[in-house]
Write a protein that holds these residues in place. Structure first.
Motif, PDB file in Angstrom:
ATOM      1  N   LYS A   5       0.815  -1.216   0.000  1.00  0.00           N
ATOM      2  CA  LYS A   5       0.000   0.000   0.000  1.00  0.00           C
ATOM      3  C   LYS A   5       0.851   1.270   0.000  1.00  0.00           C
ATOM      4  N   MET A  50      -5.189   5.339  -6.664  1.00  0.00           N
ATOM      5  CA  MET A  50      -4.596   6.145  -5.596  1.00  0.00           C
ATOM      6  C   MET A  50      -3.817   7.329  -6.167  1.00  0.00           C
ATOM      7  N   GLU A  53      -6.299   9.985  -7.081  1.00  0.00           N
ATOM      8  CA  GLU A  53      -6.825  10.659  -5.892  1.00  0.00           C
ATOM      9  C   GLU A  53      -5.757  11.455  -5.159  1.00  0.00           C
ATOM     10  N   LYS A  55      -3.232  10.243  -3.510  1.00  0.00           N
ATOM     11  CA  LYS A  55      -2.873   9.575  -2.261  1.00  0.00           C
ATOM     12  C   LYS A  55      -1.520   8.869  -2.315  1.00  0.00           C
TER      13      LYS A  55
END
Length: 79
Positions: A5, A50, A53, A55
Motif C-alpha cells: 500500500k 490512488m 486521488e 494519495k
C-alpha cells in the motif's frame, strides 16, 4: 504487512506481471504464476486509482510517460 500500500512505480508492477506471465507460459511450476499475474493487475488498478486521488506520490505513475490524472471539483484535469 500491507507494504504494497506504500506503492511502487507502475513500471515495476508491470515488469513483475509480465515476468510471471512468461514464466507461466514457459511451464515453470516453481510458484503460482497466474496468481502473481492477477495480483499485479489488481495492484496496478489500485495504484492508478490512488494516484488519481493524489494519495500516492506522482513519481510512482511512471508507466509509459502517461500523465497523471488529478480529480478536482468533479473535473478531471491532466497534470
Amino acid at each position: 504487512s500491507n507494504n504494497w500500500k506504500k506503492g511502487q512505480p507502475l513500471s515495476s508492477t508491470v515488469n513483475s506481471m509480465l515476468r510471471h506471465a512468461f514464466q507461466y507460459l514457459e511451464g515453470d511450476k516453481s510458484e503460482d504464476h497466474l496468481s502473481a499475474v492477477a495480483w499485479n493487475a489488481f495492484t496496478l488498478m489500485w495504484t492508478e486509482a490512488m494516484l488519481e486521488e493524489g494519495k500516492l506520490p506522482e513519481e510512482l505513475g511512471d508507466l509509459l510517460d502517461r500523465p497523471i490524472i488529478k480529480k478536482k471539483e468533479n473535473k478531471i484535469e491532466e497534470a
